[in-house]
Design a protein around this motif. Structure first.
Motif, short mmCIF file in Angstrom:
data_model
loop_
_atom_site.label_atom_id
_atom_site.label_comp_id
_atom_site.label_asym_id
_atom_site.label_seq_id
_atom_site.Cartn_x
_atom_site.Cartn_y
_atom_site.Cartn_z
N ASN A 42 16.37 -7.01 51.49
CA ASN A 42 16.00 -6.69 52.88
C ASN A 42 15.43 -7.93 53.59
O ASN A 42 15.61 -8.10 54.78
N ALA A 43 14.78 -8.83 52.85
CA ALA A 43 14.24 -10.06 53.45
C ALA A 43 15.38 -11.03 53.77
O ALA A 43 15.34 -11.73 54.77
N ILE A 44 16.41 -11.02 52.90
CA ILE A 44 17.59 -11.87 53.18
C ILE A 44 18.23 -11.41 54.49
O ILE A 44 18.57 -12.22 55.35
N ASP A 45 18.37 -10.07 54.64
CA ASP A 45 18.98 -9.54 55.87
C ASP A 45 18.17 -9.92 57.11
O ASP A 45 18.72 -10.25 58.15
N LYS A 46 16.84 -9.86 56.98
CA LYS A 46 15.98 -10.08 58.16
C LYS A 46 15.67 -11.55 58.42
O LYS A 46 15.65 -12.01 59.54
N PHE A 47 15.40 -12.28 57.31
CA PHE A 47 14.90 -13.66 57.49
C PHE A 47 15.81 -14.73 56.88
O PHE A 47 15.53 -15.91 56.98
N GLY A 48 16.86 -14.29 56.16
CA GLY A 48 17.80 -15.25 55.57
C GLY A 48 17.39 -15.77 54.20
O GLY A 48 18.14 -16.49 53.55
N VAL A 49 16.18 -15.41 53.75
CA VAL A 49 15.72 -15.86 52.41
C VAL A 49 15.07 -14.68 51.69
O VAL A 49 14.53 -13.77 52.33
N PRO A 50 15.10 -14.69 50.32
CA PRO A 50 14.56 -13.53 49.61
C PRO A 50 13.03 -13.45 49.59
O PRO A 50 12.48 -12.36 49.43
#
Ligand code: NAD
Length: 350
Positions: A42-50
């Protein structure tokens, strides 16, 4: 108020985290401020990084971190350095939590869920795996070579890294039955030969503890053959990862086992040992007990709130005693319920 960073993560993570937070609210009203943090797919989707820097910063500034699970097929095509699991490794090393404590205890009402022979299960199974968490092959260099025709992963341990995890394990053994099994592969690996040497050095300060060394292949057999012989097991990162999944099946289900990851301070990262279980996510089938027991471990290790932790563990025991079961631990004659119903049954007994 104590500040707890809460990372729901992906898949069943948010479901089991919701259960643990509700249990904490009921068992310790007004004790904690929960700050929700993004990590994983979900962080990859929102911010591009895990693991965004802000998330790590919030966790570092908190008194403890409670995590659900991360990962899922949606992010499998990410480059290796940007996969959800990388966020988890970065969080563990960022918080400097080098000791992962994984209890494997059979709850009496779940003895029938143990897949081992009845005479083996009935001897009682109660051991703890102390896994080194921030070193070894998971943190070494990973690379493809020769135009992708070969690959290499580096496994490295220093004396200091082994000594600090050995101390955690010997102290754990001192508070239990005083039997420590160190698991390695010293017949093949240099890191394991160093591991064995350091464990034997540290043992000189713990003469009351009976120490055994087992090769990891033999340890995986003995865990099935005679699990009641084990008290505390100490091992390096990858062997601990594999053996603790094996242990989870011996005690019934991977959904039942909590873990605490600790460093030099008491801050700690607490999580169930299971992953994000995409196969059952969103179906209200996830067993929340592993995460609820991880919250109880947090009360014990980070906040010394032993009576509140006892209360949570007793409620879990009571619900299991009364025959309530999520699908993963269901056997004929017991009462099949959903994950959220399991959560509510536990809360109503607190
Ligand atoms: P998993 O632990 O998610 O699931 C393995 C099996 O156990 C599945 O059949 C699942 O349905 C079941 N299971 C897991 N937790 C359960 C629960 N609470 N209640 C009932 N059943 C449960 O392992 P996996 O399938 O190998 O991995 C799925 C994803 O999770 C992958 O992306 C993997 O990388 C990730 N993962 C994350 C962590 C973590 O966040 N700490 C750990 C392991 C795997």
């Amino acid at each position: 108020m104590k500040k707890i960073s809460v990372i729901p993560g992906d898949g069943i993570g948010p479901e089991v985290i919701k259960a643990a937070v509700k249990v904490l609210d009921k068992a310790c009203p007004k004790e904690f401020e929960f700050v929700y943090v993004s990590m994983g797919g979900n962080a990859i989707d929102k911010f591009g990084v895990p693991l965004p820097d802000e998330s790590l910063k919030t966790c570092k500034e908190s008194d403890a971190t409670l995590l659900g699970a991360v990962g899922g097929a949606k992010w499998d095509s990410q480059p290796p350095e940007n996969r959800p699991e990388k966020g988890l490794l970065k969080l563990r090393s960022g918080l400097e939590v080098f000791a992962n404590i994984r209890p494997a205890k059979i709850f009496a009402p779940l003895a029938s869920a143990c897949p081992l022979r009845k005479d083996i299960a009935e001897k009682g199974i109660d051991f703890v795996i102390v896994r080194e968490l921030t070193g070894g092959i998971y943190f070494g260099k990973h690379e493809f070579l020769d135009n992708n025709n070969s690959a290499r992963d580096v496994m490295q341990y220093s004396r200091d890294e082994i000594k600090r995890i050995a101390l955690v394990a010997f102290n754990a053994a001192m508070s239990r039955r005083k039997i420590l099994t160190s698991v390695d592969k010293a017949n093949v690996l240099s890191t394991s030969r160093l591991w064995r040497e350091v464990i034997n050095d540290v043992a000189k300060d713990f003469l009351e503890v009976k120490i055994n060394h087992l090769y990891v292949d033999n340890a995986s057999m003995q865990l099935i053959k005679a699990p009641s012989d084990f008290d505390v097991i100490v091992t390096e990162n990858m062997f601990g990862d594999i053996l603790s999944d094996e242990a989870s099946q011996i005690v019934g289900s991977i959904g039942m086992i909590p873990s605490a990851s600790l460093g030099e301070n008491n801050r700690g990262l607490y999580e169930p040992i299971h992953g994000s279980a995409p196969d059952i996510a969103g179906q209200d089938k996830a067993n929340p007990i592993g995460t609820i027991l991880a919250a109880a471990m947090m009360l014990r290790y980070s906040f010394k709130m032993h009576s509140e932790a006892d209360k949570i563990e007793n409620s879990v025991n009571q619900v299991l005693n009364e025959g309530f079961r999520t699908p993963d631990i269901y056997t004929e004659g017991t009462k099949l319920i959903s994950g959220s119903k399991m959560r509510d049954e536990i809360i109503s007994r607190l």
